[in-house]
Design a protein around this motif. Structure first.
Motif, PDB file in Angstrom:
ATOM      1  N   PRO A  33       0.820  -1.211   0.000  1.00  0.00           N
ATOM      2  CA  PRO A  33       0.000   0.000   0.000  1.00  0.00           C
ATOM      3  C   PRO A  33       0.859   1.268   0.000  1.00  0.00           C
ATOM      4  CG  PRO A  33      -0.877  -1.584   1.570  1.00  0.00           C
ATOM      5  CD  PRO A  33       0.448  -2.131   1.084  1.00  0.00           C
ATOM      6  N   GLY A  34       0.527   2.190  -0.885  1.00  0.00           N
ATOM      7  CA  GLY A  34       1.268   3.444  -0.999  1.00  0.00           C
ATOM      8  C   GLY A  34       2.488   3.377  -1.885  1.00  0.00           C
ATOM      9  N   GLU A  35       2.715   2.217  -2.543  1.00  0.00           N
ATOM     10  CA  GLU A  35       3.922   2.062  -3.359  1.00  0.00           C
ATOM     11  C   GLU A  35       3.958   3.043  -4.526  1.00  0.00           C
ATOM     12  OE1 GLU A  35       3.862  -2.058  -4.508  1.00  0.00           O
ATOM     13  OE2 GLU A  35       2.376  -1.724  -6.080  1.00  0.00           O
ATOM     14  N   ALA A  36       2.834   3.311  -5.144  1.00  0.00           N
ATOM     15  CA  ALA A  36       2.824   4.237  -6.285  1.00  0.00           C
ATOM     16  C   ALA A  36       3.246   5.626  -5.848  1.00  0.00           C
ATOM     17  CB  ALA A  36       1.439   4.271  -6.943  1.00  0.00           C
ATOM     18  N   GLU A  37       2.778   6.057  -4.705  1.00  0.00           N
ATOM     19  CA  GLU A  37       3.156   7.372  -4.195  1.00  0.00           C
ATOM     20  C   GLU A  37       4.648   7.428  -3.873  1.00  0.00           C
ATOM     21  OE1 GLU A  37       0.497   5.613  -3.226  1.00  0.00           O
ATOM     22  OE2 GLU A  37      -1.175   6.923  -3.813  1.00  0.00           O
ATOM     23  N   ARG A  38       5.178   6.355  -3.275  1.00  0.00           N
ATOM     24  CA  ARG A  38       6.614   6.312  -2.973  1.00  0.00           C
ATOM     25  C   ARG A  38       7.442   6.333  -4.248  1.00  0.00           C
ATOM     26  NH1 ARG A  38       4.370   3.083   0.958  1.00  0.00           N
ATOM     27  NH2 ARG A  38       4.719   1.128  -0.140  1.00  0.00           N
ATOM     28  N   CYS A  39       7.002   5.590  -5.261  1.00  0.00           N
ATOM     29  CA  CYS A  39       7.722   5.564  -6.540  1.00  0.00           C
ATOM     30  C   CYS A  39       7.638   6.915  -7.246  1.00  0.00           C
ATOM     31  CB  CYS A  39       7.170   4.457  -7.431  1.00  0.00           C
ATOM     32  SG  CYS A  39       7.551   2.794  -6.840  1.00  0.00           S
ATOM     33  N   ALA A  40       6.482   7.562  -7.169  1.00  0.00           N
ATOM     34  CA  ALA A  40       6.329   8.884  -7.776  1.00  0.00           C
ATOM     35  C   ALA A  40       7.268   9.885  -7.107  1.00  0.00           C
ATOM     36  CB  ALA A  40       4.879   9.351  -7.667  1.00  0.00           C
ATOM     37  N   GLU A  41       7.419   9.774  -5.809  1.00  0.00           N
ATOM     38  CA  GLU A  41       8.334  10.659  -5.088  1.00  0.00           C
ATOM     39  C   GLU A  41       9.773  10.463  -5.563  1.00  0.00           C
ATOM     40  OE1 GLU A  41       9.819  11.492  -0.512  1.00  0.00           O
ATOM     41  OE2 GLU A  41       7.903  10.489  -0.829  1.00  0.00           O
ATOM     42  N   VAL A  42      10.163   9.218  -5.775  1.00  0.00           N
ATOM     43  CA  VAL A  42      11.506   8.931  -6.288  1.00  0.00           C
ATOM     44  C   VAL A  42      11.681   9.573  -7.664  1.00  0.00           C
ATOM     45  CG1 VAL A  42      13.030   7.102  -7.148  1.00  0.00           C
ATOM     46  CG2 VAL A  42      11.858   6.812  -4.959  1.00  0.00           C
ATOM     47  N   ALA A  43      10.698   9.396  -8.536  1.00  0.00           N
ATOM     48  CA  ALA A  43      10.782   9.957  -9.891  1.00  0.00           C
ATOM     49  C   ALA A  43      10.936  11.478  -9.831  1.00  0.00           C
ATOM     50  CB  ALA A  43       9.548   9.576 -10.699  1.00  0.00           C
ATOM     51  N   ARG A  44      10.159  12.111  -8.968  1.00  0.00           N
ATOM     52  CA  ARG A  44      10.266  13.568  -8.837  1.00  0.00           C
ATOM     53  C   ARG A  44      11.611  13.977  -8.252  1.00  0.00           C
ATOM     54  NH1 ARG A  44       4.752  12.883  -6.574  1.00  0.00           N
ATOM     55  NH2 ARG A  44       3.313  13.296  -8.292  1.00  0.00           N
ATOM     56  N   ASP A  45      12.052  13.263  -7.215  1.00  0.00           N
ATOM     57  CA  ASP A  45      13.346  13.589  -6.580  1.00  0.00           C
ATOM     58  C   ASP A  45      14.500  13.447  -7.566  1.00  0.00           C
ATOM     59  OD1 ASP A  45      12.038  14.060  -4.187  1.00  0.00           O
ATOM     60  OD2 ASP A  45      12.699  12.187  -3.228  1.00  0.00           O
ATOM     61  N   GLU A  46      14.401  12.471  -8.463  1.00  0.00           N
ATOM     62  CA  GLU A  46      15.456  12.231  -9.453  1.00  0.00           C
ATOM     63  C   GLU A  46      15.291  13.111 -10.690  1.00  0.00           C
ATOM     64  OE1 GLU A  46      18.185  10.522  -9.185  1.00  0.00           O
ATOM     65  OE2 GLU A  46      17.760   9.512  -7.285  1.00  0.00           O
ATOM     66  N   GLU A  47      14.237  13.930 -10.703  1.00  0.00           N
ATOM     67  CA  GLU A  47      13.935  14.816 -11.834  1.00  0.00           C
ATOM     68  C   GLU A  47      13.825  14.032 -13.146  1.00  0.00           C
ATOM     69  OE1 GLU A  47      16.727  18.053 -11.734  1.00  0.00           O
ATOM     70  OE2 GLU A  47      16.036  18.706  -9.764  1.00  0.00           O
ATOM     71  N   ALA A  48      13.171  12.877 -13.049  1.00  0.00           N
ATOM     72  CA  ALA A  48      12.990  12.009 -14.213  1.00  0.00           C
ATOM     73  C   ALA A  48      12.008  12.629 -15.186  1.00  0.00           C
ATOM     74  CB  ALA A  48      12.476  10.643 -13.760  1.00  0.00           C
ATOM     75  N   ARG A  49      12.221  12.366 -16.453  1.00  0.00           N
ATOM     76  CA  ARG A  49      11.246  12.724 -17.494  1.00  0.00           C
ATOM     77  C   ARG A  49      10.501  11.470 -17.936  1.00  0.00           C
ATOM     78  NH1 ARG A  49      10.469  16.697 -15.589  1.00  0.00           N
ATOM     79  NH2 ARG A  49       8.620  16.591 -16.840  1.00  0.00           N
ATOM     80  N   THR A  50      11.107  10.305 -17.653  1.00  0.00           N
ATOM     81  CA  THR A  50      10.524   9.022 -18.031  1.00  0.00           C
ATOM     82  C   THR A  50      10.730   8.032 -16.890  1.00  0.00           C
ATOM     83  OG1 THR A  50      11.137   9.444 -20.334  1.00  0.00           O
ATOM     84  CG2 THR A  50      10.533   7.183 -19.779  1.00  0.00           C
ATOM     85  N   VAL A  51       9.710   7.219 -16.635  1.00  0.00           N
ATOM     86  CA  VAL A  51       9.798   6.126 -15.671  1.00  0.00           C
ATOM     87  C   VAL A  51       9.499   4.836 -16.426  1.00  0.00           C
ATOM     88  CG1 VAL A  51       8.815   5.084 -13.590  1.00  0.00           C
ATOM     89  CG2 VAL A  51       9.100   7.572 -13.715  1.00  0.00           C
ATOM     90  N   ILE A  52      10.416   3.892 -16.318  1.00  0.00           N
ATOM     91  CA  ILE A  52      10.258   2.577 -16.939  1.00  0.00           C
ATOM     92  C   ILE A  52       9.871   1.596 -15.835  1.00  0.00           C
ATOM     93  CG2 ILE A  52      11.370   0.755 -18.291  1.00  0.00           C
ATOM     94  CD1 ILE A  52      11.231   3.561 -19.647  1.00  0.00           C
ATOM     95  N   VAL A  53       8.729   0.951 -15.991  1.00  0.00           N
ATOM     96  CA  VAL A  53       8.266  -0.033 -15.010  1.00  0.00           C
ATOM     97  C   VAL A  53       8.441  -1.417 -15.616  1.00  0.00           C
ATOM     98  CG1 VAL A  53       6.292  -0.879 -13.665  1.00  0.00           C
ATOM     99  CG2 VAL A  53       6.593   1.590 -14.033  1.00  0.00           C
ATOM    100  N   GLY A  54       9.143  -2.273 -14.899  1.00  0.00           N
ATOM    101  CA  GLY A  54       9.358  -3.639 -15.369  1.00  0.00           C
ATOM    102  C   GLY A  54       8.055  -4.404 -15.459  1.00  0.00           C
ATOM    103  N   HIS A  55       7.850  -5.074 -16.588  1.00  0.00           N
ATOM    104  CA  HIS A  55       6.636  -5.835 -16.850  1.00  0.00           C
ATOM    105  C   HIS A  55       7.025  -7.307 -16.943  1.00  0.00           C
ATOM    106  CE1 HIS A  55       2.810  -6.308 -19.463  1.00  0.00           C
ATOM    107  NE2 HIS A  55       2.478  -6.233 -18.193  1.00  0.00           N
ATOM    108  N   PRO A  56       6.803  -8.060 -15.876  1.00  0.00           N
ATOM    109  CA  PRO A  56       7.276  -9.453 -15.830  1.00  0.00           C
ATOM    110  C   PRO A  56       6.399 -10.423 -16.625  1.00  0.00           C
ATOM    111  CG  PRO A  56       6.178  -8.908 -13.781  1.00  0.00           C
ATOM    112  CD  PRO A  56       6.195  -7.652 -14.613  1.00  0.00           C
ATOM    113  N   ILE A  57       6.560 -10.368 -17.922  1.00  0.00           N
ATOM    114  CA  ILE A  57       5.861 -11.295 -18.807  1.00  0.00           C
ATOM    115  C   ILE A  57       6.478 -12.686 -18.610  1.00  0.00           C
ATOM    116  CG2 ILE A  57       5.332 -11.825 -21.229  1.00  0.00           C
ATOM    117  CD1 ILE A  57       4.100  -9.220 -20.308  1.00  0.00           C
ATOM    118  N   ARG A  58       5.646 -13.701 -18.621  1.00  0.00           N
ATOM    119  CA  ARG A  58       6.159 -15.071 -18.509  1.00  0.00           C
ATOM    120  C   ARG A  58       6.982 -15.420 -19.737  1.00  0.00           C
ATOM    121  NH1 ARG A  58       0.364 -17.404 -16.759  1.00  0.00           N
ATOM    122  NH2 ARG A  58       0.477 -16.941 -14.529  1.00  0.00           N
TER     123      ARG A  58
END
Length: 133
Positions: A33-58
């Protein structure tokens, strides 16, 4: 740029240099719970323009529960980061953890004793794959 390797307990984090040619691990963030908010904070802190989320396809190309959860995380992040103009993309992460564990083992790091290091090392592998390095 920020890469996230989602897991149920931790989400591995990696960032790229400004030229998008090198990837560096960052401390993992807590999953759950709250992981999206924590990840968004990291992206903002790192001044990211792009966030790549790993998609674990089988390996057979189908999506399981983990892939669905990663897609949900990406969708939540896209909503949270849209006002900041940060793009969120899914990228196939098959075998990133295996590759990361192998790299750490080659460096003398016991992967079982350093799970958070493996998670962020997997995010590095993901980001390198996305950047084509």
């Amino acid at each position: 740029m920020v890469a996230l390797d989602p897991g149920s307990v931790r989400i591995g984090v990696a960032v790229s240099d400004s030229s998008r040619s090198l990837a560096f691990p960052r401390p993992a963030v807590a999953g759950g719970p709250g992981e999206a908010e924590r990840c968004a904070e990291v992206a903002r802190d790192e001044e990211a323009r792009t966030v790549i989320v790993g998609h674990p396809i089988r390996l057979d190309g189908t999506e399981g529960t983990a892939a669905q959860l990663a897609a949900e995380l990406a969708a939540s992040l896209a909503q949270l980061l849209a006002p900041d103009g940060i793009e969120v993309l899914l990228h196939d992460e098959r075998l990133t953890t295996v590759t990361a564990s192998s790299r750490l083992r080659d460096r003398g790091v016991d992967a079982r004793g350093a799970r958070s290091r493996v998670d962020s090392a997997a995010a590095v592998v993901l980001l390198e794959a996305w950047m084509g390095t």
